[in-house]
Design an enzyme around this catalytic site. Structure first.
Site, PDB file in Angstrom:
ATOM      1  N   GLU A  24     -19.255  42.528 -29.275  1.00 39.30           N
ATOM      2  CA  GLU A  24     -18.237  42.552 -30.186  1.00 39.30           C
ATOM      3  C   GLU A  24     -17.864  40.996 -30.789  1.00 39.30           C
ATOM      4  O   GLU A  24     -17.991  40.799 -31.933  1.00 39.30           O
ATOM      5  CB  GLU A  24     -17.072  42.987 -29.507  1.00 39.30           C
ATOM      6  CG  GLU A  24     -16.698  44.411 -29.274  1.00 39.30           C
ATOM      7  CD  GLU A  24     -17.576  44.811 -28.040  1.00 39.30           C
ATOM      8  OE1 GLU A  24     -17.314  45.998 -27.845  1.00 39.30           O
ATOM      9  OE2 GLU A  24     -18.244  44.107 -27.572  1.00 39.30           O
ATOM     10  N   ARG A  54     -15.325  40.777 -16.998  1.00 39.99           N
ATOM     11  CA  ARG A  54     -13.853  41.446 -16.880  1.00 39.99           C
ATOM     12  C   ARG A  54     -14.050  42.965 -15.969  1.00 39.99           C
ATOM     13  O   ARG A  54     -12.825  42.947 -15.571  1.00 39.99           O
ATOM     14  CB  ARG A  54     -13.080  41.400 -18.000  1.00 39.99           C
ATOM     15  CG  ARG A  54     -12.892  39.997 -18.405  1.00 39.99           C
ATOM     16  CD  ARG A  54     -12.076  39.891 -19.607  1.00 39.99           C
ATOM     17  NE  ARG A  54     -12.775  40.332 -21.067  1.00 39.99           N
ATOM     18  CZ  ARG A  54     -13.208  39.640 -21.654  1.00 39.99           C
ATOM     19  NH1 ARG A  54     -13.317  38.257 -21.433  1.00 39.99           N
ATOM     20  NH2 ARG A  54     -13.850  40.210 -22.665  1.00 39.99           N
TER      21      ARG A  54
END
Length: 381
Positions: free
Chosen positions: A252, A216
């Protein structure tokens, strides 16, 4: 009739014996084309309106935001910020004329030249009855890009609040709030405004390279285009030829990974901006910081669209060696809950198996304590 002498005296000569002397220069001036005294910063229009090529309605494109403005509009906006000479030179040499403005200017000059020969071609065409044109819906008419204010360039400013409203959160990968920037991608002009705000921020920092994380982070290649600096890909290990890999780090949501960079993409002395869509625990960004440091370059800033403050990723990045960390939007502004269909189900597949009831997985908590901030032993892929 013969003249008494064959010698002609040059007009406006500096010779004291000349019959016609040159006019004295005005104090503090530069003659006819003076731009004013040094320190004259009051701004305003400063252009020869008697010039036959000057068209008050002419618009030129300001490269700062890509919008077209007349000279008066441009001078009014920059008044007090730059000198009149600087504004005039910016208009003349930096702003690019629109095609329509060039055509109007040529038509106006041609009309003056042909005024004694009857109506111009443009006047003749104007006299013809208008044909019925194709109907265009109002919604399809393109509006000019938004001119950003100084407040829009700040984190959590008016633009950030407008962006936050279109980024919903989902219950996804067993997390209560998974922020989906696909919502922003539905609004190209709004996304372009975000990239413009980032470009304005980093233009004055002297950034020489922008490095972005797969995948991203690659969305922000537009920022490098606006700044005119190289864009460097930081990809997952094994995805680039002739590359150098980082030490493993904990992500994450997706377990342990490594990133790689192509050899020669960043060189010694580079001032690098690391950019990504979101900073949570900072594991990915810290891996990028270590790569940049190993190449004897410095990380000017870690910039992200979204910053999750409660996970303290910014502190980790600063400790790893970044000079600063900046988030355009913090999670306290992201309050838009996604509208879910009745049959919605969480189909995410996290690589980290254990997640607690609060929605923060144990991998995240572990990564805060276990990430090695010392220079990693890098290897060629």
């Amino acid at each position: 009739m013969a003249r008494g002498s064959t010698t002609r005296k040059e007009r406006h000569s500096g010779d004291p014996k000349s019959s016609i002397k040159a006019p004295a220069k005005k104090a503090g001036g530069g003659g006819k084309y003076t731009m004013g005294k040094v320190g004259d910063e009051d701004g305003g229009t400063f252009i020869d309106r008697g010039d036959p090529n000057f068209v008050p309605e002419e618009k030129r494109i300001d490269p700062e935001d890509g919008s077209a403005y007349t000279y008066d509009q441009l001078a009014a906006f920059y008044k007090g910020k730059f000198s009149k000479q600087a504004i005039a030179e910016y208009w003349e040499y930096t702003c690019t004329p629109t095609k329509r403005a060039k055509a109007k200017a040529k038509a106006k000059v041609k009309a003056k030249d042909q005024s004694s020969f009857g109506p111009t071609v443009a006047e003749s065409v104007k006299a013809q009855p208008k044909t019925k044109g194709k109907w265009v819906p109002k919604d399809s008419v393109k509006s000019p890009p938004k001119r950003l204010t100084p407040e829009d360039l700040e984190g959590n400013g008016p633009l950030a609040k407008e962006v936050a409203a279109v980024i919903p959160y989902f219950p996804y990968k067993k997390l209560d709030k998974f922020y989906d920037i696909q919502g922003l991608m539905k609004y190209p002009k709004l996304f372009d405004a975000v990239c413009t705000a980032m470009a304005k921020r980093y233009r004055k920092m002297g950034v020489t390279k922008i490095a972005a994380f797969e995948a991203r982070g690659f969305l922000f290649a537009t920022v490098s285009i606006k700044l005119g600096v190289p864009f460097v890909l930081l990809r997952k290990d094994g995805k680039l030829p002739n590359s150098m890999s980082s030490a493993p780090y904990t992500k994450e949501y997706e377990g342990v990974e490594s990133i790689c960079i192509q050899n020669g993409a960043i060189v010694e002395g580079d001032k690098v901006l690391l950019i990504d869509d979101l900073i949570a625990t900072g594991g990915t960004l810290c891996a990028g910081i270590e790569l940049v440091k190993a190449l004897k370059a410095e990380v000017i800033e870690c910039g992200c669209l979204i910053q999750l403050k409660e996970l303290n990723g910014a502190e980790k990045c600063l400790k790893a060696g970044a000079k600063s960390v900046w988030g355009f939007i913090t999670d306290d502004l992201l309050t838009t809950k996604a509208e879910l269909p009745s049959d919605y189900k969480d189909d995410g597949k996290p690589d980290c198996p254990d997640q607690n009831a609060s929605g923060v997985d144990d991998c995240i908590a572990a990564s805060i304590d276990t990430f090695d901030l010392q220079p990693a032993s890098f290897q060629n892929a």
